[in-house]
Design a protein around this motif. Structure first.
Motif, PDB file in Angstrom:
ATOM      1  N   THR A 152      42.976  43.014   5.416  1.00 14.68           N
ATOM      2  CA  THR A 152      42.341  42.598   6.666  1.00 14.68           C
ATOM      3  C   THR A 152      40.938  42.042   6.457  1.00 14.68           C
ATOM      4  OG1 THR A 152      41.498  44.855   6.991  1.00 14.68           O
ATOM      5  CG2 THR A 152      43.622  44.319   8.001  1.00 14.68           C
ATOM      6  N   LEU A 153      40.435  42.064   5.217  1.00 10.80           N
ATOM      7  CA  LEU A 153      39.030  41.726   5.000  1.00 10.80           C
ATOM      8  C   LEU A 153      38.838  41.026   3.661  1.00 10.80           C
ATOM      9  CD1 LEU A 153      36.266  42.295   6.454  1.00 10.80           C
ATOM     10  CD2 LEU A 153      36.036  44.262   4.927  1.00 10.80           C
ATOM     11  N   GLU A 186      34.124  32.522   9.149  1.00 13.66           N
ATOM     12  CA  GLU A 186      34.114  33.902   9.611  1.00 13.66           C
ATOM     13  C   GLU A 186      35.493  34.544   9.555  1.00 13.66           C
ATOM     14  OE1 GLU A 186      32.410  33.752  13.503  1.00 13.66           O
ATOM     15  OE2 GLU A 186      30.352  33.609  12.738  1.00 13.66           O
ATOM     16  N   ARG A 187      36.550  33.734   9.549  1.00  9.04           N
ATOM     17  CA  ARG A 187      37.917  34.257   9.445  1.00  9.04           C
ATOM     18  C   ARG A 187      38.718  33.306   8.567  1.00  9.04           C
ATOM     19  NH1 ARG A 187      40.463  36.132  15.022  1.00  9.04           N
ATOM     20  NH2 ARG A 187      41.091  37.942  13.819  1.00  9.04           N
ATOM     21  N   PHE A 188      39.613  33.876   7.789  1.00  6.90           N
ATOM     22  CA  PHE A 188      40.488  33.077   6.936  1.00  6.90           C
ATOM     23  C   PHE A 188      41.927  33.287   7.391  1.00  6.90           C
ATOM     24  CE2 PHE A 188      43.134  32.459   3.133  1.00  6.90           C
ATOM     25  CZ  PHE A 188      42.746  31.162   2.794  1.00  6.90           C
ATOM     26  N   VAL A 189      42.580  32.189   7.767  1.00  8.01           N
ATOM     27  CA  VAL A 189      43.945  32.248   8.270  1.00  8.01           C
ATOM     28  C   VAL A 189      44.890  31.791   7.167  1.00  8.01           C
ATOM     29  CG1 VAL A 189      45.557  31.438  10.040  1.00  8.01           C
ATOM     30  CG2 VAL A 189      43.141  31.776  10.610  1.00  8.01           C
ATOM     31  N   ILE A 194      45.659  37.124   9.030  1.00 12.25           N
ATOM     32  CA  ILE A 194      44.314  36.647   9.348  1.00 12.25           C
ATOM     33  C   ILE A 194      43.314  37.692   8.861  1.00 12.25           C
ATOM     34  CG2 ILE A 194      42.745  35.975  11.195  1.00 12.25           C
ATOM     35  CD1 ILE A 194      45.183  35.198  12.857  1.00 12.25           C
ATOM     36  N   LEU A 195      42.360  37.247   8.058  1.00  9.14           N
ATOM     37  CA  LEU A 195      41.394  38.165   7.465  1.00  9.14           C
ATOM     38  C   LEU A 195      39.989  37.827   7.942  1.00  9.14           C
ATOM     39  CD1 LEU A 195      43.673  37.401   5.091  1.00  9.14           C
ATOM     40  CD2 LEU A 195      42.413  39.165   3.881  1.00  9.14           C
ATOM     41  N   ASP A 196      39.229  38.851   8.316  1.00 12.51           N
ATOM     42  CA  ASP A 196      37.811  38.661   8.595  1.00 12.51           C
ATOM     43  C   ASP A 196      37.073  38.456   7.282  1.00 12.51           C
ATOM     44  OD1 ASP A 196      38.102  39.039  11.376  1.00 12.51           O
ATOM     45  OD2 ASP A 196      38.023  41.218  11.131  1.00 12.51           O
ATOM     46  N   VAL A 197      36.042  37.626   7.316  1.00  8.16           N
ATOM     47  CA  VAL A 197      35.237  37.378   6.119  1.00  8.16           C
ATOM     48  C   VAL A 197      33.921  38.124   6.262  1.00  8.16           C
ATOM     49  CG1 VAL A 197      34.162  35.647   4.644  1.00  8.16           C
ATOM     50  CG2 VAL A 197      36.310  35.120   5.825  1.00  8.16           C
TER      51      VAL A 197
END
Length: 269
Positions: A152-153, A186-189, A194-197
């Motif tokens: 998730t991150l 800020e987010r990578f899809v 979907i991961l928060d950066v």
């Protein structure tokens, strides 16, 4: 050759995946086939430092909002210890012999990088000096996903945080009235979620980026006190008052060695 299929040779040590072992109607219960569960381990590490203030310093007037110099120095010590904890939780490594500690060996813990590296089936992608790009990230995420992980991150180093934001170049549109230059990811899809950066973490190695499942990582504290730090009064030295700040922590990283978390390293810096 089962069920009318064409028989094929199976090489030694090849992986054979079975769709299902179907049951006969009304047959007795099959033998149990439990999953073997293994328990990971880590060691607590002692983080400590001390503050000291002379009587004259404590009685003097201070600049700003410092009302008590001793309390101020204790706070500064705790801030310094937090940095050490953050660095160690990422890059720590247990001692190769007597990791539980002894009279001559300090007890140390594995950080998340080491916990991944020593795993039985870790998710690691070696960039071999290449620059960070989406394909490298997705290669790591695919491996984590295939092994059952659900990250998730993204936790990048400062250098790789910049590289990540540079991937947006050429994909943005501006109007003639825009006065803001640059963009931050800020987010990578990806195809695997979907991961928060996370903002740049200066303690992550410069050539690395971590993929983390935040539900499977935490700092565990030895003892039942709710406070992070314990502040102890220790003997005066003349007119100097002394305080020791201490805590004992370890990193709990579940499934670090079998796909719960991932490491992308050897990136271009």
């Amino acid at each position: 050759g089962i069920r009318g299929t064409t028989a094929e040779a199976i090489l030694d040590a090849a992986v054979l995946e079975i769709n299902n072992n179907p049951a006969l109607e009304n047959e007795t219960s099959p033998d149990a086939s439990p999953t073997t569960t293994t328990k990971g381990d880590n060691y607590t590490e002692i983080f400590r430092d001390s503050a000291q203030v002379t009587r004259s310093m404590r009685l003097s007037s201070h600049i700003g909002d410092v009302s008590d110099e001793l309390d101020h120095q204790v706070l500064r010590v705790q801030q310094k210890l937090l940095k050490k904890i953050a660095r160690t939780s990422l890059n720590g490594r247990r001692a190769s012999s007597n990791p539980e500690g002894s009279a001559s060996v300090k007890r140390t813990m594995d950080g998340i990088v080491q916990s991944i590296l020593v795993g039985s089936d870790p998710s690691i992608t070696d960039a071999a000096g290449a620059a960070l790009d989406e394909d490298l990230l997705n290669t790591l995420l695919e491996d984590v996903w295939t092994k059952g992980g659900r990250p998730t991150l993204l936790v990048p180093s400062p250098r790789q945080r910049r590289k990540l934001s540079l991937l947006l170049e050429g994909r943005q549109r501006f109007t003639v009235t825009d006065s803001i230059l640059g963009a931050v990811v800020e987010r990578f899809v990806s195809d695997f979620g979907i991961l928060d950066v996370l903002e740049a973490d200066k303690f992550v190695p410069g050539d690395a980026l971590l993929v983390v499942d935040r539900t499977k990582v935490r700092m565990a504290k030895l003892g039942s006190q709710p406070e992070m730090f314990e502040v102890l009064e220790i003997a005066r030295t003349g007119t100097t008052e002394n305080r020791e700040t201490i805590t004992e922590l370890t990193l709990e990283a579940k499934n670090a060695g079998d796909g719960g978390h991932g490491l992308l390293h050897n990136l271009a810096t």
